[in-house]
Design a protein around this motif. Structure first.
Motif, mmCIF file in Angstrom:
data_model
loop_
_atom_site.group_PDB
_atom_site.id
_atom_site.type_symbol
_atom_site.label_atom_id
_atom_site.label_comp_id
_atom_site.label_asym_id
_atom_site.label_seq_id
_atom_site.Cartn_x
_atom_site.Cartn_y
_atom_site.Cartn_z
ATOM 1 N N ARG A 83 8.663 -17.124 2.778
ATOM 2 C CA ARG A 83 7.998 -18.385 2.460
ATOM 3 C C ARG A 83 7.168 -18.916 3.625
ATOM 4 O O ARG A 83 6.178 -19.619 3.410
ATOM 5 N N SER A 84 7.559 -18.586 4.846
ATOM 6 C CA SER A 84 6.839 -19.095 6.011
ATOM 7 C C SER A 84 5.790 -18.123 6.535
ATOM 8 O O SER A 84 5.068 -18.441 7.486
ATOM 9 N N ALA A 85 5.676 -16.954 5.920
ATOM 10 C CA ALA A 85 4.745 -15.939 6.411
ATOM 11 C C ALA A 85 3.316 -16.232 5.978
ATOM 12 O O ALA A 85 3.080 -16.878 4.950
ATOM 13 N N ASP A 86 2.348 -15.740 6.776
ATOM 14 C CA ASP A 86 0.972 -15.791 6.297
ATOM 15 C C ASP A 86 0.830 -14.771 5.169
ATOM 16 O O ASP A 86 1.713 -13.933 4.950
ATOM 17 N N TRP A 87 -0.307 -14.843 4.458
ATOM 18 C CA TRP A 87 -0.393 -14.034 3.240
ATOM 19 C C TRP A 87 -0.369 -12.537 3.519
ATOM 20 O O TRP A 87 0.270 -11.774 2.792
ATOM 21 N N ASP A 88 -1.033 -12.094 4.566
ATOM 22 C CA ASP A 88 -1.047 -10.655 4.845
ATOM 23 C C ASP A 88 0.373 -10.127 5.033
ATOM 24 O O ASP A 88 0.728 -9.066 4.493
ATOM 25 N N ARG A 89 1.169 -10.840 5.799
ATOM 26 C CA ARG A 89 2.541 -10.397 6.023
ATOM 27 C C ARG A 89 3.372 -10.556 4.754
ATOM 28 O O ARG A 89 4.175 -9.676 4.406
ATOM 29 N N ALA A 90 3.193 -11.658 4.030
ATOM 30 C CA ALA A 90 3.957 -11.867 2.796
ATOM 31 C C ALA A 90 3.649 -10.779 1.782
ATOM 32 O O ALA A 90 4.553 -10.282 1.097
ATOM 33 N N ARG A 91 2.390 -10.408 1.680
ATOM 34 C CA ARG A 91 2.019 -9.353 0.734
ATOM 35 C C ARG A 91 2.693 -8.038 1.108
ATOM 36 O O ARG A 91 3.177 -7.313 0.240
ATOM 37 N N GLN A 92 2.714 -7.731 2.397
ATOM 38 C CA GLN A 92 3.387 -6.514 2.841
ATOM 39 C C GLN A 92 4.880 -6.555 2.508
ATOM 40 O O GLN A 92 5.465 -5.561 2.070
ATOM 41 N N MET A 93 5.490 -7.719 2.694
ATOM 42 C CA MET A 93 6.913 -7.865 2.380
ATOM 43 C C MET A 93 7.157 -7.687 0.886
ATOM 44 O O MET A 93 8.157 -7.096 0.469
ATOM 45 N N LEU A 94 6.242 -8.194 0.079
ATOM 46 C CA LEU A 94 6.357 -8.019 -1.364
ATOM 47 C C LEU A 94 6.206 -6.554 -1.734
ATOM 48 O O LEU A 94 6.969 -6.025 -2.564
ATOM 49 N N ALA A 95 5.251 -5.862 -1.109
ATOM 50 C CA ALA A 95 5.048 -4.443 -1.394
ATOM 51 C C ALA A 95 6.261 -3.613 -0.990
ATOM 52 O O ALA A 95 6.562 -2.591 -1.633
ATOM 53 N N GLU A 96 6.966 -4.035 0.056
ATOM 54 C CA GLU A 96 8.143 -3.298 0.517
ATOM 55 C C GLU A 96 9.276 -3.294 -0.507
ATOM 56 O O GLU A 96 10.159 -2.425 -0.453
ATOM 57 N N THR A 97 9.268 -4.220 -1.450
ATOM 58 C CA THR A 97 10.291 -4.230 -2.507
ATOM 59 C C THR A 97 10.001 -3.188 -3.586
ATOM 60 O O THR A 97 10.797 -3.027 -4.513
ATOM 61 N N LYS A 98 8.851 -2.496 -3.482
ATOM 62 C CA LYS A 98 8.436 -1.462 -4.429
ATOM 63 C C LYS A 98 8.392 -1.981 -5.864
ATOM 64 O O LYS A 98 9.066 -1.475 -6.762
#
Length: 363
Positions: free
Chosen positions: A265-280
């Motif tokens: 929730r506190s991440a910028d979008w680039d990092r948040a998107r990467q975190m979302l992608a990591e959930t496959k």
């Protein structure tokens, strides 16, 4: 027809699953649409996947023939493709029609190579010849019209086969993304289908893609996932999700846990998107976050897949406005964790609110 909000219409596209009557095909629908708009039909390869029973190979990757109806300016009006989940009422013993084919491989990257180098209008017997040339081999023609490509080490690259019986009849209409109100365009497309005798098949669904651009914020995605997770079963009942429709399911626990984390929730979008992608994330869920997670340039969307099959433009657009209101709610930050009445919390027209409230009471 009354819209849901006074905001600028959300850019959205539709996938509507239909079935051609016996004797007709999805190409017939594309040709009718193209004729109506004074355009032409372009044959394309369209990728699909299906479960495999072969050990060590979870899916078969496919290319099937699609037919793009273009207007006089060369812009897409509709793309008519197969959907491998639509099977009820088809005769699997029917003889393949001349010219209809599918191309298979165990690697989607190889099929991307086929798409780049092969001509979908070519005959089955030599459609894969350009790929064989790339690997320095020649086509291996087998019985039943099958042709194979292998590399110099005899490793399988791809094969082409006649399309199984009546697979020319399933038709998923894929619309272009609409910038403004899509009502006129959808009514015309569905009228073309109805005039040819197309129907809603047993397993049908309507999928709606929404432009992900306005959602590219960790807090927005967190609120959206939370809302759809919390109200997922309720929304299925409310819209009447087709129980015969496959490739659906709740949002994965990994996604829910990730977007609830303070780190996300506190991440910028680039990092948040990467975190979302990591959930496959997978596209085969009630709500598809794969495209936004990977920032796919040609399909940067969030997809709602729970809507039942329909040839009623009013019903399809009402469902789209419901989902749009949920997206707006997430953007506005109004996603209280303790809310119980989802409809009451949404920005809807009086007409839509009355409809969904009646459905809620009736249910």
């Amino acid at each position: 027809m009354t819209g849901s909000t006074q905001r600028r219409p959300w850019k959205q596209g539709f996938e509507i699953e239909l079935m051609a009557p016996q004797g007709l095909s999805r190409r017939d629908l594309a040709e009718r649409v193209a004729q109506r708009v004074g355009g032409r039909v372009k044959t394309v390869f369209y990728p699909q996947s299906e479960p495999s029973l072969v050990p060590g190979m979870p899916v078969f990757e496919n290319l099937v023939l699609g037919y793009e109806a273009l207007d006089a300016a060369g812009e897409r009006v509709a793309l008519c493709v197969d959907d491998l989940t639509l099977r009820d009422g088809l005769n699997p013993l029917a003889a393949p029609l001349p010219g209809w084919m599918r191309i298979l491989s165990d690697d989607a990257r190889l099929l991307a190579l086929v798409t780049e180098h092969c001509d979908p209008d070519a005959d089955l017997v030599d459609v894969l010849a350009p790929v064989a040339a790339l690997f320095g081999t020649v086509l291996d023609h087998a019985e039943s019209g099958i042709a194979k490509v292998v590399d110099r080490a005899a490793r399988s690259i791809a094969m082409v086969a006649p399309l199984p019986g009546e697979r020319e009849r399933p038709c998923e209409i894929i619309t272009p993304p609409y910038e403004a109100d899509p009502e006129t365009a959808l009514i015309a497309l569905l009228a073309d289908a109805a005039a040819l005798g197309f129907t809603v098949p047993k397993e049908a669904a309507v999928h709606i893609h929404f432009d992900a651009g306005p959602l590219c914020d960790a807090s927005i995605v967190s609120r959206l996932v939370e809302t759809l997770h919390r109200h997922g079963d309720y929304l299925r009942k409310l819209v009447g999700t087709n129980p015969a429709c496959v490739r659906l399911g709740p949002i994965a626990d990994e996604i829910v846990a990730r977007v609830r984390s303070e780190a996300f929730r506190s991440a910028d979008w680039d990092r948040a998107r990467q975190m979302l992608a990591e959930t496959k994330p997978t596209k085969y869920a009630d709500f598809n976050f794969l495209n936004i997670a990977h920032a796919l340039p040609e399909k940067h969307t969030v997809e709602a897949r729970i809507f039942p099959g329909s040839m009623d433009a009013e019903e399809i657009l009402r469902n789209a406005r419901l989902m749009e209101a949920i997206l707006v709610r997430a953007m506005d930050g109004d996603a209280a964790q303790s809310d119980t009445d989802l409809i009451a919390s949404l920005e809807l027209s009086s007409t839509d609110r009355a409809f969904w409230t009646a459905r809620m009471i009736k249910g």
